[in-house]
Each structure stands twice: as C-alpha cells, then as structure tokens.
Design a protein around this motif. Structure first.
Motif, mmCIF file in Angstrom:
data_model
loop_
_atom_site.group_PDB
_atom_site.id
_atom_site.type_symbol
_atom_site.label_atom_id
_atom_site.label_comp_id
_atom_site.label_asym_id
_atom_site.label_seq_id
_atom_site.Cartn_x
_atom_site.Cartn_y
_atom_site.Cartn_z
ATOM 1 N N UNK A 165 6.208 67.828 93.905
ATOM 2 C CA UNK A 165 4.946 68.547 93.689
ATOM 3 C C UNK A 165 3.829 67.670 93.133
ATOM 4 N N UNK A 166 3.657 66.460 93.650
ATOM 5 C CA UNK A 166 2.519 65.627 93.288
ATOM 6 C C UNK A 166 2.677 64.747 92.068
ATOM 7 N N UNK A 167 3.758 64.881 91.322
ATOM 8 C CA UNK A 167 3.993 63.979 90.199
ATOM 9 C C UNK A 167 5.418 63.439 90.310
ATOM 10 N N UNK A 168 5.706 62.419 89.537
ATOM 11 C CA UNK A 168 7.029 61.801 89.574
ATOM 12 C C UNK A 168 7.619 61.825 88.174
ATOM 13 N N UNK A 169 8.784 62.429 88.040
ATOM 14 C CA UNK A 169 9.521 62.407 86.782
ATOM 15 C C UNK A 169 10.312 61.104 86.738
ATOM 16 N N UNK A 217 13.901 50.458 74.464
ATOM 17 C CA UNK A 217 14.669 51.626 74.910
ATOM 18 C C UNK A 217 13.708 52.754 75.222
ATOM 19 N N UNK A 218 13.826 53.303 76.412
ATOM 20 C CA UNK A 218 13.003 54.454 76.798
ATOM 21 C C UNK A 218 13.689 55.719 76.293
ATOM 22 N N UNK A 219 12.890 56.621 75.740
ATOM 23 C CA UNK A 219 13.418 57.874 75.205
ATOM 24 C C UNK A 219 12.906 59.032 76.050
ATOM 25 N N UNK A 220 13.791 59.794 76.653
ATOM 26 C CA UNK A 220 13.397 60.965 77.422
ATOM 27 C C UNK A 220 12.746 60.625 78.755
ATOM 28 N N UNK A 221 12.343 61.665 79.467
ATOM 29 C CA UNK A 221 11.689 61.507 80.768
ATOM 30 C C UNK A 221 10.193 61.263 80.581
ATOM 31 N N UNK A 222 9.644 60.403 81.428
ATOM 32 C CA UNK A 222 8.216 60.141 81.476
ATOM 33 C C UNK A 222 7.706 60.727 82.790
ATOM 34 N N UNK A 223 6.385 60.844 82.951
ATOM 35 C CA UNK A 223 5.826 61.399 84.183
ATOM 36 C C UNK A 223 4.716 60.508 84.713
ATOM 37 N N UNK A 224 4.785 60.200 86.011
ATOM 38 C CA UNK A 224 3.698 59.504 86.707
ATOM 39 C C UNK A 224 2.880 60.587 87.380
ATOM 40 N N UNK A 225 1.566 60.596 87.089
ATOM 41 C CA UNK A 225 0.654 61.616 87.612
ATOM 42 C C UNK A 225 -0.463 60.975 88.411
ATOM 43 N N UNK A 226 -0.953 61.694 89.418
ATOM 44 C CA UNK A 226 -2.202 61.317 90.065
ATOM 45 C C UNK A 226 -3.285 62.057 89.301
ATOM 46 N N UNK A 227 -4.296 61.306 88.797
ATOM 47 C CA UNK A 227 -5.323 61.946 87.979
ATOM 48 C C UNK A 227 -6.640 62.117 88.715
ATOM 49 N N UNK A 233 -6.676 57.110 90.878
ATOM 50 C CA UNK A 233 -6.419 56.999 89.440
ATOM 51 C C UNK A 233 -5.072 57.676 89.167
ATOM 52 N N UNK A 234 -4.250 57.036 88.338
ATOM 53 C CA UNK A 234 -2.932 57.562 87.983
ATOM 54 C C UNK A 234 -2.719 57.390 86.477
ATOM 55 N N UNK A 235 -1.651 57.971 85.989
ATOM 56 C CA UNK A 235 -1.276 57.780 84.592
ATOM 57 C C UNK A 235 0.235 57.896 84.462
ATOM 58 N N UNK A 236 0.733 57.356 83.370
ATOM 59 C CA UNK A 236 2.115 57.589 82.952
ATOM 60 C C UNK A 236 2.004 58.336 81.625
ATOM 61 N N UNK A 237 2.576 59.533 81.549
ATOM 62 C CA UNK A 237 2.501 60.342 80.336
ATOM 63 C C UNK A 237 3.906 60.670 79.836
ATOM 64 N N UNK A 238 3.968 61.185 78.631
ATOM 65 C CA UNK A 238 5.262 61.511 78.031
ATOM 66 C C UNK A 238 6.033 60.279 77.608
ATOM 67 N N UNK A 239 5.335 59.143 77.486
ATOM 68 C CA UNK A 239 5.992 57.884 77.140
ATOM 69 C C UNK A 239 6.539 57.959 75.719
ATOM 70 N N UNK A 240 7.772 57.571 75.560
ATOM 71 C CA UNK A 240 8.384 57.363 74.248
ATOM 72 C C UNK A 240 9.282 56.149 74.400
ATOM 73 N N UNK A 241 8.937 55.096 73.672
ATOM 74 C CA UNK A 241 9.579 53.798 73.835
ATOM 75 C C UNK A 241 9.841 53.213 72.457
ATOM 76 N N UNK A 242 11.069 52.782 72.200
ATOM 77 C CA UNK A 242 11.424 52.166 70.927
ATOM 78 C C UNK A 242 11.646 50.679 71.136
ATOM 79 N N UNK A 243 11.066 49.879 70.239
ATOM 80 C CA UNK A 243 11.231 48.430 70.284
ATOM 81 C C UNK A 243 11.918 47.935 69.025
#
Length: 183
Positions: free
Chosen positions: A60-64, A84-94, A104-114
């Motif tokens: 549906x237009x975005x990528x989990x 380490x990536x935490x949880x699912x992120x989403x690639x969106x067309x903006x 234009x696109x974005x990556x949202x829901x990012x949670x990353x531990x270093x």
C-alpha cells in the motif's frame, strides 16, 4: 533486533522473513555502501558503515523494514561501533519534487542503538528525509532532502560518550541505497 557480532551481521534469512509477508506484499531489499550517522552539534561521525542492508515488505505505498545488517561500522576515530536496529521502520513516499524522475521519501520509526568499545552507548530515534530516483532505483538519504514533516533523528539514553554525543543531540543519516525491486 539485528546486531553486529565480531564484524559479521546477523540478518533474518529470506525464507523466515518471507513467512511474515501477506500474500499481497512484495519483498524489498535496500543496500548501501556508504551509510553514515553524524552528530550535528559536534560534527562527529558516530557510524560509517561500508555495508548496511535493509529488508522489508512493500504494501500500500510504503515499505515496512524489519531486518538490518550493519557490517564493519566505525566512528570518526576509527573505533568499531556496534549498531542494532530496534523494531520495524517504514520507508514512505512523501511526495513529488521538481524533477519528475525524483520522489521525496523518508524513513520513519527509526530506533537504532549504538555501542562504542570505550563504553559509549546511545539510542537514536525518529526519521530521516531522502529522495528516490526512479531511473536508477537508488534511494538517497540526505539531510538536505525535502523534509515536509520536519523529521529528525534524536539521541537518548546516552552514557559514557565523553560529551561527543549527548541526550537531545540531533543526528544526520546519509547514504545511497540500491533498491530491489524498484519502488
């Protein structure tokens, strides 16, 4: 969660990842040879990864995005960093840009531990803007890209980083990702 272990990344096998796909979704792979996370306040690159791969499902237009591998990542000081990536992120067309071949696109829901070996740990959450070139099938994450949602990546849970990164610091994520199949 995917973690770097002794220079090798662990990523969910395609067969396992495919098992979570609904019949109407499409597997999508993103691969970069130049992923960077830079602290805006200090200018320090806290992660340069010569290989960052993401796996997800387009629906549906975005990528989990649910699987990651970060290989041989280092800091500006040439110290290894484990991401380490935490949880699912989403690639969106903006939305469109002035170039009909660039979205234009974005990556949202990012949670990353270093984790850096001198005892520095941090988590980065939020989103990052970018563009997608439909002619080359390359997604470019770039802080200068259109950012209609004013998204950002913000540090939290910072410990032992000697002031190089502090809670509340903003990070910039940059990198060019080959996308297969095209979005």
């Amino acid at each position: 969660m995917i973690a770097l272990v002794c220079g090798a990344a662990l990523m969910a096998p395609a067969a396992q990842a495919g098992a979570r796909s609904p019949a109407s979704s499409t597997p999508v792979y993103f691969g970069s040879s130049n992923m960077q996370l830079r602290v805006v306040r200090t200018g320090v690159t806290f992660a340069f990864c010569p290989s960052h791969e993401m796996q997800g499902e387009k629906l549906n237009g975005s990528t989990s995005i649910f699987a990651h591998s970060f290989i041989d990542c280092t800091t500006s000081f040439n110290l290894p960093v484990t991401l380490s990536a935490n949880g699912d992120w989403t690639q969106n067309s903006t939305g469109p840009t002035s170039d009909p071949d660039i979205d234009a696109v974005s990556i949202t829901g990012v949670s990353l531990t270093g984790v850096v070996p001198f005892g520095c740990t941090f988590t980065v959450t939020g989103g990052a803007p970018g563009t997608y070139n439909r002619l080359t099938s390359v997604m470019s994450l770039d802080p200068s890209s259109p950012n209609p949602g004013a998204m950002s990546l913000v540090a939290s849970s910072v410990s032992g980083c000697m002031g190089l990164v502090q809670t509340g610091d903003t990070f910039e994520w940059s990198g060019d990702y080959a996308v297969d199949p095209p979005l």
